[in-house]
Design a protein around this motif. Structure first.
Motif, PDB file in Angstrom:
ATOM      1  N   ARG A 209       9.132  13.235 -48.029  1.00 55.51           N
ATOM      2  CA  ARG A 209       9.028  12.463 -46.785  1.00 55.51           C
ATOM      3  C   ARG A 209      10.052  12.948 -45.758  1.00 55.51           C
ATOM      4  O   ARG A 209       9.729  13.114 -44.568  1.00 55.51           O
ATOM      5  CB  ARG A 209       9.237  10.980 -47.092  1.00 55.51           C
ATOM      6  CG  ARG A 209       9.537  10.103 -45.883  1.00 55.51           C
ATOM      7  CD  ARG A 209       8.363   9.984 -44.912  1.00 55.51           C
ATOM      8  NE  ARG A 209       8.753   9.203 -43.739  1.00 55.51           N
ATOM      9  CZ  ARG A 209       8.748   7.869 -43.701  1.00 55.51           C
ATOM     10  NH1 ARG A 209       8.354   7.160 -44.761  1.00 55.51           N
ATOM     11  NH2 ARG A 209       9.116   7.227 -42.609  1.00 55.51           N
ATOM     12  N   VAL A 210      11.272  13.174 -46.208  1.00 58.88           N
ATOM     13  CA  VAL A 210      12.310  13.627 -45.280  1.00 58.88           C
ATOM     14  C   VAL A 210      11.962  15.008 -44.722  1.00 58.88           C
ATOM     15  O   VAL A 210      12.078  15.251 -43.512  1.00 58.88           O
ATOM     16  CB  VAL A 210      13.692  13.657 -45.965  1.00 58.88           C
ATOM     17  CG1 VAL A 210      14.735  14.238 -45.014  1.00 58.88           C
ATOM     18  CG2 VAL A 210      14.108  12.257 -46.398  1.00 58.88           C
ATOM     19  N   LEU A 211      11.521  15.917 -45.591  1.00 58.86           N
ATOM     20  CA  LEU A 211      11.140  17.254 -45.124  1.00 58.86           C
ATOM     21  C   LEU A 211       9.989  17.177 -44.121  1.00 58.86           C
ATOM     22  O   LEU A 211       9.973  17.900 -43.114  1.00 58.86           O
ATOM     23  CB  LEU A 211      10.750  18.134 -46.309  1.00 58.86           C
ATOM     24  CG  LEU A 211      11.882  18.538 -47.262  1.00 58.86           C
ATOM     25  CD1 LEU A 211      11.331  19.392 -48.396  1.00 58.86           C
ATOM     26  CD2 LEU A 211      12.975  19.290 -46.516  1.00 58.86           C
ATOM     27  N   GLN A 212       9.033  16.294 -44.393  1.00 52.38           N
ATOM     28  CA  GLN A 212       7.910  16.119 -43.472  1.00 52.38           C
ATOM     29  C   GLN A 212       8.393  15.591 -42.127  1.00 52.38           C
ATOM     30  O   GLN A 212       7.955  16.057 -41.066  1.00 52.38           O
ATOM     31  CB  GLN A 212       6.881  15.156 -44.075  1.00 52.38           C
ATOM     32  CG  GLN A 212       5.689  14.844 -43.186  1.00 52.38           C
ATOM     33  CD  GLN A 212       4.797  16.056 -42.949  1.00 52.38           C
ATOM     34  OE1 GLN A 212       4.843  17.031 -43.696  1.00 52.38           O
ATOM     35  NE2 GLN A 212       3.973  15.991 -41.905  1.00 52.38           N
ATOM     36  N   ASP A 213       9.314  14.619 -42.142  1.00 53.66           N
ATOM     37  CA  ASP A 213       9.850  14.071 -40.894  1.00 53.66           C
ATOM     38  C   ASP A 213      10.617  15.135 -40.109  1.00 53.66           C
ATOM     39  O   ASP A 213      10.565  15.168 -38.875  1.00 53.66           O
ATOM     40  CB  ASP A 213      10.774  12.880 -41.188  1.00 53.66           C
ATOM     41  CG  ASP A 213       9.995  11.615 -41.519  1.00 53.66           C
ATOM     42  OD1 ASP A 213       8.753  11.662 -41.495  1.00 53.66           O
ATOM     43  OD2 ASP A 213      10.639  10.582 -41.803  1.00 53.66           O
ATOM     44  N   ILE A 214      11.324  16.015 -40.826  1.00 56.01           N
ATOM     45  CA  ILE A 214      12.063  17.088 -40.153  1.00 56.01           C
ATOM     46  C   ILE A 214      11.090  18.070 -39.506  1.00 56.01           C
ATOM     47  O   ILE A 214      11.257  18.460 -38.346  1.00 56.01           O
ATOM     48  CB  ILE A 214      12.989  17.819 -41.151  1.00 56.01           C
ATOM     49  CG1 ILE A 214      14.120  16.887 -41.615  1.00 56.01           C
ATOM     50  CG2 ILE A 214      13.576  19.079 -40.511  1.00 56.01           C
ATOM     51  CD1 ILE A 214      14.978  17.465 -42.718  1.00 56.01           C
ATOM     52  N   ARG A 215      10.056  18.458 -40.260  1.00 59.90           N
ATOM     53  CA  ARG A 215       9.085  19.435 -39.741  1.00 59.90           C
ATOM     54  C   ARG A 215       8.336  18.899 -38.528  1.00 59.90           C
ATOM     55  O   ARG A 215       8.015  19.654 -37.604  1.00 59.90           O
ATOM     56  CB  ARG A 215       8.094  19.816 -40.844  1.00 59.90           C
ATOM     57  CG  ARG A 215       8.649  20.772 -41.886  1.00 59.90           C
ATOM     58  CD  ARG A 215       7.531  21.343 -42.742  1.00 59.90           C
ATOM     59  NE  ARG A 215       6.937  20.315 -43.584  1.00 59.90           N
ATOM     60  CZ  ARG A 215       7.281  20.090 -44.845  1.00 59.90           C
ATOM     61  NH1 ARG A 215       8.216  20.830 -45.414  1.00 59.90           N
ATOM     62  NH2 ARG A 215       6.696  19.143 -45.543  1.00 59.90           N
ATOM     63  N   THR A 216       8.055  17.598 -38.523  1.00 61.87           N
ATOM     64  CA  THR A 216       7.272  17.005 -37.431  1.00 61.87           C
ATOM     65  C   THR A 216       8.150  16.315 -36.389  1.00 61.87           C
ATOM     66  O   THR A 216       7.639  15.624 -35.507  1.00 61.87           O
ATOM     67  CB  THR A 216       6.264  15.989 -38.003  1.00 61.87           C
ATOM     68  OG1 THR A 216       6.969  14.985 -38.750  1.00 61.87           O
ATOM     69  CG2 THR A 216       5.263  16.690 -38.912  1.00 61.87           C
ATOM     70  N   ASP A 217       9.461  16.512 -36.511  1.00 58.36           N
ATOM     71  CA  ASP A 217      10.420  15.936 -35.564  1.00 58.36           C
ATOM     72  C   ASP A 217      10.279  14.416 -35.477  1.00 58.36           C
ATOM     73  O   ASP A 217      10.287  13.832 -34.391  1.00 58.36           O
ATOM     74  CB  ASP A 217      10.240  16.563 -34.174  1.00 58.36           C
ATOM     75  CG  ASP A 217      11.441  16.298 -33.266  1.00 58.36           C
ATOM     76  OD1 ASP A 217      12.549  16.090 -33.805  1.00 58.36           O
ATOM     77  OD2 ASP A 217      11.272  16.279 -32.036  1.00 58.36           O
ATOM     78  N   LYS A 218      10.145  13.777 -36.647  1.00 59.01           N
ATOM     79  CA  LYS A 218       9.993  12.325 -36.682  1.00 59.01           C
ATOM     80  C   LYS A 218      11.181  11.619 -37.341  1.00 59.01           C
ATOM     81  O   LYS A 218      11.094  10.437 -37.674  1.00 59.01           O
ATOM     82  CB  LYS A 218       8.701  11.947 -37.413  1.00 59.01           C
ATOM     83  CG  LYS A 218       7.440  12.313 -36.639  1.00 59.01           C
ATOM     84  CD  LYS A 218       6.194  11.838 -37.366  1.00 59.01           C
ATOM     85  CE  LYS A 218       4.941  12.163 -36.559  1.00 59.01           C
ATOM     86  NZ  LYS A 218       3.698  11.729 -37.258  1.00 59.01           N
TER      87      LYS A 218
END
Length: 225
Positions: A209-218
């Motif tokens: 989840r954290v990696l996804q938020d970083i990749r999508t700037d969320k």
């Protein structure tokens, strides 16, 4: 991103060293402690009460006259305590180490992301609490396994009849912003628990989840504390 899950603590200086590599404000709120001076304290540290009085007068400007043991030295009034400018400069110059100052370097000025969980304890929890109370990091995960303000530092003794070795705390550590007390744990900004299916499949949904938020700037902005 700093993963504090499964980190049960250790030397809090390591957290200070880590912070020294980050862009910090001119001053931050820091932990303070109430200290109980007792006969066991004097015995463990091999000092007498006169030594304690001299040390308090020199280091903290506290003047003690006749006291009856046990005696508790209160650390704060009604406002949170800020780290001294000397301590902040010590961090920046030495990276928290008692060595010669390092060459000037560019501190990390991006978002600090912490991961915490129910097995985040002691100095690991303290580090996360310092970051949260000062608005230095965004925190993901589940509540820590202990309170942000808690007892710590142990005096050892042996029971005379059984020979059992024991320990008892003589300090009460107050979180930087103790106006938030009492809290039963340090709570994350983004709550995400690991479900049983993911656990048994070896899938770390929090990390993903954290990696996804970083990749999508969320990754959420850090709220003002």
């Amino acid at each position: 991103m700093i993963d504090l899950r499964g980190n049960t603590g250790g030397n809090s200086t390591l957290g200070d060293i880590l912070l020294s590599y980050c862009a910090l404000p001119d001053s931050i709120y820091y932990y303070s402690a109430d200290v109980c001076i007792c006969e066991l304290y004097l015995k463990n540290y091999q000092v007498n009460m006169e030594d304690v009085k001299k040390s308090l007068a020199i280091e903290r400007g506290i003047i003690l006259e006749d006291v009856t043991l046990p005696y508790v030295i209160k650390s704060v009034g009604d406002k949170p305590v800020k780290a001294t400018s000397e301590y902040m400069n010590y961090w920046k110059a030495n990276n928290g180490k008692e060595t010669e100052p390092r060459e000037p370097r560019k501190p990390f000025d991006g978002k600090i992301i912490l991961l915490i969980g129910s097995n985040t304890f002691s100095s690991a929890s303290d580090f996360a609490t310092i970051c949260k109370d000062n608005g230095l990091a965004i925190i993901y995960g589940t509540p820590t396994g202990g309170q942000p303000s808690c007892y710590g530092d142990i005096l050892s003794f042996t029971l005379p009849n059984t020979g059992l070795k024991c320990g008892v705390s003589y300090k009460y550590f107050r979180r930087p912003d103790f106006r938030k007390d009492p809290e039963d744990a340090l709570y994350p900004d983004v709550f995400l628990a690991l479900d049983p299916d993911s656990h048994f499949k070896g899938k770390d949904i929090l990390w993903e989840r954290v990696l996804q938020d970083i990749r999508t700037d969320k990754v959420p902005d850090i709220a003002a504390r």
